[in-house]
Scaffold this active site. Structure first.
Site, PDB file in Angstrom:
ATOM      1  N   ARG A 228       0.802  -1.220   0.000  1.00 23.09           N
ATOM      2  CA  ARG A 228       0.000   0.000   0.000  1.00 23.09           C
ATOM      3  C   ARG A 228       0.840   1.278   0.000  1.00 23.09           C
ATOM      4  O   ARG A 228       0.631   2.180  -0.817  1.00 23.09           O
ATOM      5  CB  ARG A 228      -0.926   0.030   1.239  1.00 23.09           C
ATOM      6  N   THR A 229       1.797   1.379   0.921  1.00 21.74           N
ATOM      7  CA  THR A 229       2.506   2.649   1.093  1.00 21.74           C
ATOM      8  C   THR A 229       3.365   2.969  -0.123  1.00 21.74           C
ATOM      9  O   THR A 229       3.315   4.078  -0.666  1.00 21.74           O
ATOM     10  CB  THR A 229       3.368   2.610   2.378  1.00 21.74           C
TER      11      THR A 229
ATOM     12  N   LYS B  16      26.451  -4.582  -0.887  1.00 17.60           N
ATOM     13  CA  LYS B  16      27.925  -4.626  -1.012  1.00 17.60           C
ATOM     14  C   LYS B  16      28.589  -3.905   0.157  1.00 17.60           C
ATOM     15  O   LYS B  16      29.797  -3.710   0.178  1.00 17.60           O
ATOM     16  CB  LYS B  16      28.364  -3.957  -2.312  1.00 17.60           C
TER      17      LYS B  16
ATOM     18  N   ARG C  65      11.179   3.821   4.124  1.00 14.97           N
ATOM     19  CA  ARG C  65      10.725   2.830   5.114  1.00 14.97           C
ATOM     20  C   ARG C  65      11.945   2.043   5.568  1.00 14.97           C
ATOM     21  O   ARG C  65      12.757   1.618   4.748  1.00 14.97           O
ATOM     22  CB  ARG C  65       9.687   1.885   4.512  1.00 14.97           C
TER      23      ARG C  65
ATOM     24  N   HIS D 139       4.465   5.805  11.823  1.00 11.43           N
ATOM     25  CA  HIS D 139       3.989   5.644  10.441  1.00 11.43           C
ATOM     26  C   HIS D 139       3.013   6.803  10.203  1.00 11.43           C
ATOM     27  O   HIS D 139       1.802   6.608  10.120  1.00 11.43           O
ATOM     28  CB  HIS D 139       3.318   4.277  10.288  1.00 11.43           C
TER      29      HIS D 139
HETATM   30  N1   CP Z   1      -0.429  -0.140   5.937  1.00  7.96           N
HETATM   31  C1   CP Z   1       0.783  -0.331   5.364  1.00  7.96           C
HETATM   32  O1   CP Z   1       1.780   0.314   5.721  1.00  7.96           O
HETATM   33  O2   CP Z   1       0.770  -1.285   4.379  1.00  7.96           O
HETATM   34  P1   CP Z   1       2.062  -1.721   3.545  1.00  7.96           P
HETATM   35  O3   CP Z   1       3.016  -2.396   4.501  1.00  7.96           O
HETATM   36  O4   CP Z   1       1.546  -2.651   2.475  1.00  7.96           O
HETATM   37  O5   CP Z   1       2.681  -0.479   2.962  1.00  7.96           O
END
Ligand code: CP
Length: 311
Positions: free
Chosen positions: A58-59, A86, A108, A136
């Site tokens: 999603r993100t 590496k 992320r 998040h």
């Molecule tokens: N909700 C969320 O962060 O989903 P993903 O891990 O698929 O990005």
């Protein structure tokens, strides 16, 4: 109001006014995604790098779509295909990306604080797409947009967040953001999954799901994060589902119009029963739709959108 933030790192560093501006801008951005031609030239010439060191559906996809809808160029990097395999450090990798004149780095990472470390060293904007168990913020903002869309407000609502609170950056960002916007947040889950002292973020705690959902306007279920659990925190998934999972039976304790939310990915039949996840009050896919709008809003705002362009 001007948006003065270079980076989006967590909900604690956003004011009520900034959150309101992000959500109001996202509402307008959503309309672009509903047009036959889902694209505007607003961020033409800008470069967004998606720097993901943990899996995401999603993100990552919604940031990519958000960038493209605003005509920015987006490039994706994952740990396994970068020169980090590496031995290149995270900072060196980020500095090399910045040297290619990236305007925004969306990151992320499994380590809490990794986006902050980059933000301090780079001139490019950094947006936290989830760091360890810390934060998040873009998920919390899309959750807020979804709640506001259905309920008209966040102020004064009772919001239950249920499940694996210990490992959840979604829970932490939502507790901070929702309480800041005037919601009453109650947490529930097994004692092994609720960290001591979490009340200091402004939420109350119960170990009984029925108590948490009684009178709740919104019920947010969390995924069991098996990949982050170092020891067994519950006997079996079946037992977890029976005691802490959201079923139609348990929903009898909730208000008739309680919204059902989940950040995804969903463990169907564990934290939420399939007929509840797909039921009439579920807004799980609306959350995903709003994720694109919120991320368009954030890209637009950190790139100084209000100073130089209309959309
Ligand atoms: N909700 C969320 O962060 O989903 P993903 O891990 O698929 O990005």
């Amino acid at each position: 109001m001007q948006f003065a933030k270079k980076d989006i790192l967590d909900m604690a560093s956003l004011s009520v006014e900034e959150i309101t501006l992000i959500l109001d801008t996202a509402e307008k951005m959503k309309e672009i995604s509903e047009r036959p031609v889902k694209k505007v030239p607003t961020l033409r010439g800008k470069t967004i790098v998606l720097f993901f060191y943990e899996p995401s559906t999603r993100t990552r996809t919604s940031f990519d779509i958000a960038a493209k809808r605003l005509s920015a160029d987006s490039v994706s990097i994952s740990a396994s295909t970068s020169s980090m395999v590496k031995g290149e450090t995270l900072i060196d990798t980020a500095k090399n990306i910045e040297a290619m004149n990236a305007d925004v780095i969306v990151m992320r990472h499994s380590s809490s604080g990794a986006p902050l470390m980059l933000a301090k060293r780079l001139n490019a904007s950094v947006i936290n797409a989830g760091d360890g168990t810390h934060a998040h913020p873009t998920q919390a903002l899309l959750d807020m947009m979804t709640i506001k869309e259905s309920k008209g407000t966040i102020d004064g609502l009772r919001i239950a967040i249920i499940g694996d609170i210990s490992h959840s950056r979604v829970a932490r960002s939502n507790i901070t953001g929702l309480t800041k916007m005037g919601a009453d947040v109650v947490l529930a889950g097994p004692p092994t999954m609720i960290p001591k002292g979490i009340e200091s973020l402004g939420a109350s705690v119960t170990y009984h799901v029925d108590e948490a959902i009684h009178g709740a306007d919104v019920i947010m279920m969390l995924r069991i994060q098996k990949e982050r659990q170092k020891s067994f925190l519950f006997p079996t998934e079946r037992e977890y589902a029976r005691v802490y999972g959201l079923s139609k039976e348990k929903l009898k304790h909730a208000k008739a119009d309680a919204l059902i939310m989940h950040p995804g990915p969903v463990n169907r039949g564990v934290e939420i029963a399939p007929d509840v996840a797909d039921g009439p009050w579920s807004v799980i896919l609306d959350q995903v739709t709003n994720g694109v709008a919120v991320r368009m809003s954030l890209l637009y705002l950190v790139l100084g959108g209000l100073r130089h362009a209309d959309y």
